[in-house]
Design an enzyme around this catalytic site. Structure first.
Site, PDB file in Angstrom:
ATOM      1  N   ASP A  65       0.816  -1.217   0.000  1.00 27.73           N
ATOM      2  CA  ASP A  65       0.000   0.000   0.000  1.00 27.73           C
ATOM      3  C   ASP A  65       0.845   1.260   0.000  1.00 27.73           C
ATOM      4  O   ASP A  65       2.040   1.221   0.293  1.00 27.73           O
ATOM      5  CB  ASP A  65      -0.866   0.025   1.266  1.00 27.73           C
ATOM      6  N   TYR A  80       7.290  -9.915   6.995  1.00 22.02           N
ATOM      7  CA  TYR A  80       7.014  -8.496   7.195  1.00 22.02           C
ATOM      8  C   TYR A  80       7.598  -8.049   8.529  1.00 22.02           C
ATOM      9  O   TYR A  80       7.613  -8.815   9.500  1.00 22.02           O
ATOM     10  CB  TYR A  80       5.508  -8.223   7.210  1.00 22.02           C
TER      11      TYR A  80
END
Lengths: 246, 246
Positions: B52, B110
């Site tokens: 994003d 992540y």
């Protein structure tokens, strides 16, 4: 009326420098807007000096006169709530009546961070400068000693200046390396326009063997900018601290 | 025709995310523009997944089909010369013909960085998230174990998704603290929209005592987003690594 001393941290990447300019996003304007919004006063936030577009500060100092009587701790919290994420007020202190962030400053400490070689660090692209060549640290450290003390630094100053007196004193200049990052720490009584960035560019060129100690000597003696190295980019430069005691 | 595997680092602050969108500055478009400029080919750079707006990558992986026969080392240098400072290609490798950055991915790692309390860090404002409350690390670590393994993660997914299958597997979730910074490391076979940011927001709320392990259990059992915590901001999130071996 109270005279306040503010200690301010900012990331310069998205600012057109410290100083107010019509229609530009500047740190000074952003702080004055926050003051206006909090207290209703149109104040002037006087910085210890300007920083250019892209230059950061860990400890910029500013003075501001306010009639507002809010407790200092609340001042800090309330201003930080109003400020954007790239400016933070670290301290709000009561200053002597005659304290002025610019005129009272005695020492400034600048830090310059540069990555030597390797892949460019995309994550820190606006926090660390890049120099593609390998450099000899000892050669840079030795040469940097020539810059210590009082000198006419005209040879290390951008042509875009209105200054008449080019004498400045450098109290200390330390160069250290950690991994691929070289840190320059420069302490002086004041700095000319682009002076730190030109000093760093010159010393890196010395470290790489493109320039020599002779260049530094000649730039100091003649005041001729041609002898010094290139002006490094703004993104590696941090105003770390301003000191006010003599 | 060669199939190349690119490993890419980027700072997401000034990108509208990975994926191409008309008129927006995206990482994918920026890479495809660099390819076109270098080779004259209109390629599609297929990422392992979208990131994003504001999310960073230390090791995003992409595959690209090219007819260009330039040595791989030159490919990397030439592309990096064309790319802006906030994207760097770390590796260019020859991949098997059937390698596809998205479909072949087995594991994603992540990282999420968040500063707990104190003054907001203006310098790293787009690199580290901020959480104003003190948290109990042990409580977060204990609760995080509930998320390990295969689960229906619908309760940890943004409503803005087209996905039908919400089952994902989390292989590992580590939470560590260094000074004011807490680092979350989450390893899974894939992640739903906003899943890492919702997991981090939930665990922080658990750490602060606003939510409990019961909330996590209920979010997993019912798939109801209401039981989980808030979605943390994009600026703390890094796609650290994508793994392809089984």
């Amino acid at each position: 009326m109270r005279n306040l001393k503010l200690t301010i941290e900012y990331n310069g990447a998205n600012f057109s420098g410290w100083q107010k300019q019509n229609g530009k996003r500047t740190v000074q304007q952003t702080l004055e807007d926050a003051f206006l919004s909090l207290t209703g006063e149109s104040v002037t936030v006087e910085g210890s000096g300007r920083t250019d577009k892209g230059v950061h500060a860990l400890g910029q100092v500013a003075s501001v006169q306010t009639e507002n009587q809010m407790p200092l701790k609340n001042f800090k919290i309330a201003l930080n709530d109003l400020l954007p994420a790239d400016v933070t007020i670290k301290k709000v202190e009561k200053a002597e009546e005659n304290f002025h962030a610019r005129f009272s400053a005695k020492k400034k400490v600048y830090k310059y961070l540069v990555q030597i070689g390797g892949d460019r660090d995309a994550i820190k692209h606006d926090l660390v400068a890049f120099y593609p060549y390998q450099v000899e640290l000892k050669r840079m450290q030795d040469t940097s000693k020539l810059l210590l003390g009082k000198h006419n630094f005209k040879g290390f100053c951008s042509a875009h200046t209105n200054v008449k007196n080019f004498e400045r004193e450098i109290f200390d200049l330390k160069i250290s390396k950690c991994g691929k990052i070289i840190t320059f720490l420069v302490i002086g009584n004041g700095f000319l326009y682009n002076m730190v960035r030109i000093i760093v560019g010159t010393l890196l060129d010395v470290g790489r063997g493109k320039l020599s100690a002779e260049n530094v000597k000649k730039a100091l003696e003649t005041g001729n900018r041609q002898y010094a190295g290139k002006t490094m980019s703004a993104n590696g430069l941090y105003l770390q601290k301003v000191e006010y005691r003599c």
